[in-house]
Design a protein around this motif. Sequence first.
Motif, PDB file in Angstrom:
ATOM      1  N   UNK A   1       0.823  -1.207   0.000  1.00  0.00           N
ATOM      2  CA  UNK A   1       0.000   0.000   0.000  1.00  0.00           C
ATOM      3  C   UNK A   1       0.860   1.261   0.000  1.00  0.00           C
ATOM      4  N   UNK A   2       1.907   1.269   0.809  1.00  0.00           N
ATOM      5  CA  UNK A   2       2.776   2.443   0.833  1.00  0.00           C
ATOM      6  C   UNK A   2       3.466   2.651  -0.510  1.00  0.00           C
ATOM      7  N   UNK A   3       3.840   1.568  -1.144  1.00  0.00           N
ATOM      8  CA  UNK A   3       4.425   1.683  -2.478  1.00  0.00           C
ATOM      9  C   UNK A   3       3.407   2.230  -3.472  1.00  0.00           C
ATOM     10  N   UNK A   4       2.149   1.821  -3.323  1.00  0.00           N
ATOM     11  CA  UNK A   4       1.098   2.340  -4.197  1.00  0.00           C
ATOM     12  C   UNK A   4       0.868   3.829  -3.958  1.00  0.00           C
ATOM     13  N   UNK A   5       0.940   4.255  -2.701  1.00  0.00           N
ATOM     14  CA  UNK A   5       0.812   5.677  -2.403  1.00  0.00           C
ATOM     15  C   UNK A   5       1.932   6.478  -3.065  1.00  0.00           C
ATOM     16  N   UNK A   6       3.149   5.960  -2.987  1.00  0.00           N
ATOM     17  CA  UNK A   6       4.286   6.645  -3.610  1.00  0.00           C
ATOM     18  C   UNK A   6       4.153   6.641  -5.128  1.00  0.00           C
ATOM     19  N   UNK A   7       3.784   5.513  -5.702  1.00  0.00           N
ATOM     20  CA  UNK A   7       3.664   5.404  -7.163  1.00  0.00           C
ATOM     21  C   UNK A   7       2.578   6.328  -7.705  1.00  0.00           C
ATOM     22  N   UNK A   8       1.474   6.446  -6.958  1.00  0.00           N
ATOM     23  CA  UNK A   8       0.402   7.324  -7.424  1.00  0.00           C
ATOM     24  C   UNK A   8       0.838   8.785  -7.408  1.00  0.00           C
ATOM     25  N   UNK A   9       1.676   9.159  -6.448  1.00  0.00           N
ATOM     26  CA  UNK A   9       2.245  10.511  -6.456  1.00  0.00           C
ATOM     27  C   UNK A   9       3.130  10.691  -7.673  1.00  0.00           C
ATOM     28  N   UNK A  10       4.006   9.727  -7.901  1.00  0.00           N
ATOM     29  CA  UNK A  10       4.949   9.821  -9.022  1.00  0.00           C
ATOM     30  C   UNK A  10       4.201   9.928 -10.347  1.00  0.00           C
ATOM     31  N   UNK A  11       3.198   9.090 -10.544  1.00  0.00           N
ATOM     32  CA  UNK A  11       2.467   9.083 -11.815  1.00  0.00           C
ATOM     33  C   UNK A  11       1.762  10.406 -12.058  1.00  0.00           C
ATOM     34  N   UNK A  12       1.122  10.954 -11.027  1.00  0.00           N
ATOM     35  CA  UNK A  12       0.418  12.223 -11.183  1.00  0.00           C
ATOM     36  C   UNK A  12       1.389  13.364 -11.445  1.00  0.00           C
ATOM     37  N   UNK A  13       2.502  13.362 -10.718  1.00  0.00           N
ATOM     38  CA  UNK A  13       3.492  14.428 -10.885  1.00  0.00           C
ATOM     39  C   UNK A  13       4.135  14.351 -12.268  1.00  0.00           C
ATOM     40  N   UNK A  14       4.432  13.140 -12.703  1.00  0.00           N
ATOM     41  CA  UNK A  14       5.048  12.961 -14.020  1.00  0.00           C
ATOM     42  C   UNK A  14       4.111  13.366 -15.147  1.00  0.00           C
ATOM     43  N   UNK A  15       2.816  13.277 -14.894  1.00  0.00           N
ATOM     44  CA  UNK A  15       1.825  13.649 -15.903  1.00  0.00           C
ATOM     45  C   UNK A  15       1.520  15.145 -15.892  1.00  0.00           C
ATOM     46  N   UNK A  16       2.193  15.885 -15.021  1.00  0.00           N
ATOM     47  CA  UNK A  16       2.023  17.330 -14.983  1.00  0.00           C
ATOM     48  C   UNK A  16       1.016  17.821 -13.962  1.00  0.00           C
ATOM     49  N   UNK A  17       0.467  16.923 -13.171  1.00  0.00           N
ATOM     50  CA  UNK A  17      -0.474  17.308 -12.120  1.00  0.00           C
ATOM     51  C   UNK A  17       0.261  17.418 -10.795  1.00  0.00           C
TER      52      UNK A  17
END
Length: 359
Positions: free
Chosen positions: A207-223
């Motif tokens: 779950x913690x990895x998913x929390x980190x990955x979701x941050x990374x994906x959103x940030x990388x997409x410009x959000x």
Amino acid sequence: MSRTRDPPAELAGGRSCDRAISTVMDVALALLIISACVVMIGVYLHSDDDSVDGTRADRASQTLSGSTITITYDMTAENESGHAPVDSENFEIPDGLDPDESPELYRVTTYDSASSLLAESALVAVEYDGTQPLAYADDVEASVDAAIRGQLVGSDDSIYAVATWEPYANSSISGTATAGERPPRTADISSTSVTVSTRMAGADEEDYEALASSFYDAQAAGSDGVDGTAGTLAELIVEAMFPVAETQYALESTRTENAVTVYDYRQLALAFGGDDLKAAVDEEITGVNPDASAANGQLADGLADQIAEDMRGDPIHDELDRLFAAHPDEDEFTTAAVPHLEEYVSIETVDLTVHVTDQ
């Protein structure tokens, strides 16, 4: 993945069952504190030593955690605002189970350690944006307080315990429950704080990895990365409140556990997102084919924006931004971010502070 630690214990009416009458009440419904076992607290606190030494609160906390206690509370009882859960338009009385004719079906008796049940009561008392959605929270807390005052030997106000739940730091979602009488500021006080695990399941490594990955994906997409993390965190919190398997069972039932579970969903949906969210959730929890997983998704969607706003106002936002800039590789970012998220998120635990005064 399962998000509960222990199987539910009690059914409305005080009958032991494989399933509690609710799901927020699974984590919380079995609430609160204090039976004859708590008598030993009063005896223990008033030993031969007349002063309040620094270890008194530690001993009181240990006694709370080591005492098995029992309480009963009533879903027909009015809260401090004069509202009873069963009188709400969001509480549908099951056919043939009128509270006036079968009041025992709307009473809940449960037991656990005193510290665990006080912690669970903080979950029932969850507040959001200044609103306490679950009307039975007052009766739970009042039952605990009355039990403590009635069972402590020698002095019913020598101990004051405060349980506080925040699923993440500086959260707009929180719950607090107290037992005993607040000591005066001039009193000689011994205090201690401990962390108590609840029936709710917490985040695991995945779950913690998913929390980190979701941050990374959103940030990388410009959000803003926290928008991604907030959605994932909302899903974890809602699933902890409403574990899918147990909740699905309750939604398919024709007994009082169905009425309470539907009530919990509707009340929380109103708090998190108003009438529109309530209507969306209602479509998933009523009818011939209720869907707990879909209802959780709707509720999480309604909660995510507030979590994102909370995260933007917390140091975790700047910290994750800094880590994203320092670690452009997703795996490296995740490895660096997980320890910070582990410190930030605490879905399954409650902070319990115990104050002891000499009487």
